[in-house]
Design a protein around this motif. Structure first.
Motif, PDB file in Angstrom:
ATOM      1  N   SER A  44       0.848  -1.205   0.000  1.00 55.14           N
ATOM      2  CA  SER A  44       0.000   0.000   0.000  1.00 55.14           C
ATOM      3  C   SER A  44       0.870   1.236   0.000  1.00 55.14           C
ATOM      4  O   SER A  44       2.011   1.215   0.469  1.00 55.14           O
ATOM      5  CB  SER A  44      -0.892   0.021   1.241  1.00 55.14           C
ATOM      6  N   MET A  45       0.315   2.335  -0.532  1.00 55.19           N
ATOM      7  CA  MET A  45       1.050   3.599  -0.526  1.00 55.19           C
ATOM      8  C   MET A  45       1.214   4.095   0.904  1.00 55.19           C
ATOM      9  O   MET A  45       2.235   4.667   1.253  1.00 55.19           O
ATOM     10  CB  MET A  45       0.343   4.651  -1.388  1.00 55.19           C
ATOM     11  N   ARG A  46       0.214   3.851   1.763  1.00 53.30           N
ATOM     12  CA  ARG A  46       0.313   4.307   3.145  1.00 53.30           C
ATOM     13  C   ARG A  46       1.569   3.744   3.811  1.00 53.30           C
ATOM     14  O   ARG A  46       2.290   4.446   4.506  1.00 53.30           O
ATOM     15  CB  ARG A  46      -0.941   3.900   3.943  1.00 53.30           C
ATOM     16  N   GLN A  47       1.824   2.455   3.597  1.00 51.05           N
ATOM     17  CA  GLN A  47       2.991   1.847   4.226  1.00 51.05           C
ATOM     18  C   GLN A  47       4.283   2.447   3.672  1.00 51.05           C
ATOM     19  O   GLN A  47       5.258   2.632   4.408  1.00 51.05           O
ATOM     20  CB  GLN A  47       2.962   0.321   4.018  1.00 51.05           C
ATOM     21  N   PHE A  48       4.281   2.768   2.404  1.00 52.22           N
ATOM     22  CA  PHE A  48       5.438   3.422   1.784  1.00 52.22           C
ATOM     23  C   PHE A  48       5.677   4.795   2.437  1.00 52.22           C
ATOM     24  O   PHE A  48       6.800   5.134   2.814  1.00 52.22           O
ATOM     25  CB  PHE A  48       5.183   3.569   0.277  1.00 52.22           C
ATOM     26  N   TYR A  49       4.614   5.564   2.625  1.00 50.38           N
ATOM     27  CA  TYR A  49       4.742   6.883   3.251  1.00 50.38           C
ATOM     28  C   TYR A  49       5.272   6.751   4.682  1.00 50.38           C
ATOM     29  O   TYR A  49       6.161   7.500   5.101  1.00 50.38           O
ATOM     30  CB  TYR A  49       3.388   7.608   3.309  1.00 50.38           C
ATOM     31  N   LEU A  50       4.686   5.814   5.421  1.00 53.13           N
ATOM     32  CA  LEU A  50       5.104   5.648   6.824  1.00 53.13           C
ATOM     33  C   LEU A  50       6.578   5.263   6.907  1.00 53.13           C
ATOM     34  O   LEU A  50       7.316   5.813   7.728  1.00 53.13           O
ATOM     35  CB  LEU A  50       4.249   4.582   7.520  1.00 53.13           C
ATOM     36  N   ASP A  51       7.010   4.336   6.061  1.00 50.75           N
ATOM     37  CA  ASP A  51       8.413   3.944   6.085  1.00 50.75           C
ATOM     38  C   ASP A  51       9.314   5.127   5.735  1.00 50.75           C
ATOM     39  O   ASP A  51      10.350   5.338   6.369  1.00 50.75           O
ATOM     40  CB  ASP A  51       8.673   2.797   5.101  1.00 50.75           C
ATOM     41  N   ALA A  52       8.924   5.883   4.716  1.00 52.68           N
ATOM     42  CA  ALA A  52       9.738   7.036   4.297  1.00 52.68           C
ATOM     43  C   ALA A  52       9.879   8.032   5.450  1.00 52.68           C
ATOM     44  O   ALA A  52      10.986   8.492   5.755  1.00 52.68           O
ATOM     45  CB  ALA A  52       9.102   7.717   3.087  1.00 52.68           C
ATOM     46  N   LEU A  53       8.773   8.341   6.116  1.00 50.02           N
ATOM     47  CA  LEU A  53       8.822   9.315   7.218  1.00 50.02           C
ATOM     48  C   LEU A  53       9.596   8.759   8.412  1.00 50.02           C
ATOM     49  O   LEU A  53      10.388   9.473   9.029  1.00 50.02           O
ATOM     50  CB  LEU A  53       7.407   9.721   7.645  1.00 50.02           C
ATOM     51  N   ASN A  54       9.374   7.480   8.719  1.00 46.32           N
ATOM     52  CA  ASN A  54      10.077   6.903   9.870  1.00 46.32           C
ATOM     53  C   ASN A  54      11.581   6.801   9.621  1.00 46.32           C
ATOM     54  O   ASN A  54      12.380   7.055  10.531  1.00 46.32           O
ATOM     55  CB  ASN A  54       9.490   5.531  10.219  1.00 46.32           C
ATOM     56  N   GLU A  55      11.965   6.442   8.401  1.00 50.34           N
ATOM     57  CA  GLU A  55      13.389   6.342   8.087  1.00 50.34           C
ATOM     58  C   GLU A  55      14.071   7.705   8.196  1.00 50.34           C
ATOM     59  O   GLU A  55      15.162   7.827   8.743  1.00 50.34           O
ATOM     60  CB  GLU A  55      13.589   5.742   6.684  1.00 50.34           C
ATOM     61  N   LYS A  56      13.403   8.737   7.667  1.00 50.53           N
ATOM     62  CA  LYS A  56      14.006  10.074   7.739  1.00 50.53           C
ATOM     63  C   LYS A  56      14.056  10.558   9.186  1.00 50.53           C
ATOM     64  O   LYS A  56      15.057  11.120   9.625  1.00 50.53           O
ATOM     65  CB  LYS A  56      13.225  11.060   6.864  1.00 50.53           C
ATOM     66  N   THR A  57      12.972  10.318   9.912  1.00 49.58           N
ATOM     67  CA  THR A  57      12.905  10.732  11.318  1.00 49.58           C
ATOM     68  C   THR A  57      14.004  10.055  12.134  1.00 49.58           C
ATOM     69  O   THR A  57      14.717  10.714  12.898  1.00 49.58           O
ATOM     70  CB  THR A  57      11.508  10.381  11.891  1.00 49.58           C
ATOM     71  N   ASP A  58      14.171   8.745  11.943  1.00 49.23           N
ATOM     72  CA  ASP A  58      15.207   8.021  12.678  1.00 49.23           C
ATOM     73  C   ASP A  58      16.590   8.560  12.337  1.00 49.23           C
ATOM     74  O   ASP A  58      17.431   8.734  13.220  1.00 49.23           O
ATOM     75  CB  ASP A  58      15.153   6.518  12.342  1.00 49.23           C
ATOM     76  N   ALA A  59      16.825   8.816  11.046  1.00 46.99           N
ATOM     77  CA  ALA A  59      18.139   9.309  10.624  1.00 46.99           C
ATOM     78  C   ALA A  59      18.461  10.640  11.310  1.00 46.99           C
ATOM     79  O   ALA A  59      19.590  10.862  11.748  1.00 46.99           O
ATOM     80  CB  ALA A  59      18.175   9.473   9.104  1.00 46.99           C
ATOM     81  N   ILE A  60      17.466  11.502  11.425  1.00 46.64           N
ATOM     82  CA  ILE A  60      17.701  12.819  12.049  1.00 46.64           C
ATOM     83  C   ILE A  60      17.852  12.690  13.562  1.00 46.64           C
ATOM     84  O   ILE A  60      18.804  13.199  14.144  1.00 46.64           O
ATOM     85  CB  ILE A  60      16.548  13.800  11.722  1.00 46.64           C
ATOM     86  N   LEU A  61      16.913  11.981  14.190  1.00 47.31           N
ATOM     87  CA  LEU A  61      16.927  11.926  15.657  1.00 47.31           C
ATOM     88  C   LEU A  61      18.068  11.065  16.204  1.00 47.31           C
ATOM     89  O   LEU A  61      18.496  11.260  17.348  1.00 47.31           O
ATOM     90  CB  LEU A  61      15.578  11.432  16.194  1.00 47.31           C
ATOM     91  N   ASN A  62      18.559  10.119  15.392  1.00 46.51           N
ATOM     92  CA  ASN A  62      19.658   9.279  15.873  1.00 46.51           C
ATOM     93  C   ASN A  62      21.036   9.834  15.524  1.00 46.51           C
ATOM     94  O   ASN A  62      22.049   9.266  15.922  1.00 46.51           O
ATOM     95  CB  ASN A  62      19.540   7.857  15.306  1.00 46.51           C
ATOM     96  N   SER A  63      21.068  10.934  14.764  1.00 47.25           N
ATOM     97  CA  SER A  63      22.381  11.481  14.404  1.00 47.25           C
ATOM     98  C   SER A  63      22.850  12.440  15.495  1.00 47.25           C
ATOM     99  O   SER A  63      22.059  13.129  16.136  1.00 47.25           O
ATOM    100  CB  SER A  63      22.304  12.214  13.065  1.00 47.25           C
ATOM    101  N   GLU A  64      24.154  12.483  15.670  1.00 49.51           N
ATOM    102  CA  GLU A  64      24.746  13.355  16.700  1.00 49.51           C
ATOM    103  C   GLU A  64      24.649  14.817  16.290  1.00 49.51           C
ATOM    104  O   GLU A  64      24.570  15.701  17.117  1.00 49.51           O
ATOM    105  CB  GLU A  64      26.237  13.011  16.895  1.00 49.51           C
ATOM    106  N   ASN A  65      24.714  15.029  14.957  1.00 50.31           N
ATOM    107  CA  ASN A  65      24.779  16.401  14.472  1.00 50.31           C
ATOM    108  C   ASN A  65      23.464  16.882  13.868  1.00 50.31           C
ATOM    109  O   ASN A  65      23.445  17.695  12.962  1.00 50.31           O
ATOM    110  CB  ASN A  65      25.894  16.529  13.420  1.00 50.31           C
ATOM    111  N   GLY A  66      22.378  16.365  14.372  1.00 49.60           N
ATOM    112  CA  GLY A  66      21.076  16.707  13.809  1.00 49.60           C
ATOM    113  C   GLY A  66      20.651  18.138  14.051  1.00 49.60           C
ATOM    114  O   GLY A  66      19.785  18.644  13.366  1.00 49.60           O
ATOM    115  N   ASP A  67      21.261  18.794  14.998  1.00 41.42           N
ATOM    116  CA  ASP A  67      20.804  20.174  15.246  1.00 41.42           C
ATOM    117  C   ASP A  67      21.921  21.199  15.103  1.00 41.42           C
ATOM    118  O   ASP A  67      23.005  20.865  14.686  1.00 41.42           O
ATOM    119  CB  ASP A  67      20.168  20.287  16.639  1.00 41.42           C
TER     120      ASP A  67
END
Lengths: 67, 67
Positions: A44-67
């Protein structure tokens, strides 16, 4: 209240708690998202959207230099 | 037709051509997206969503083993 009605009320209550995400994109951008989701085997497209948002969110929140 | 009305009609015509993306997420997932967008300095959630979808789409369509 019959079972189906109870069940319906429970679902409505649950859906009301959810946040709606809504935005518009150009048709050719949308076609690319569909092509990518199809190629990666998303059901489903919904699952694609959720994965895309979660992957980007994780990459930002788990990076040391996110801010 | 005054200029503002012409301009309005042009914008409406443009918006009608766009595809709407719309889905629901749990409130805590939404809060994480907002935190990530804020941390990465996004001016709007829409831009965050577009980047997330485009990055995932590019990763799939540019990979050799996407299918």
């Amino acid at each position: 209240m019959p079972y189906d009605e109870k069940s319906k009320q429970r679902i409505i209550k649950y859906l009301e708690k959810l946040k709606e995400i809504r935005f518009r994109v150009k048709p050719d951008e949308y076609a690319r998202y569909e092509a990518a989701a199809r190629r990666a085997g998303y059901p489903s497209m919904r699952q694609f959207y959720l994965d895309a948002l979660n992957e980007k969110t994780d990459a930002i929140l788990n990076s040391e230099n996110g801010d």
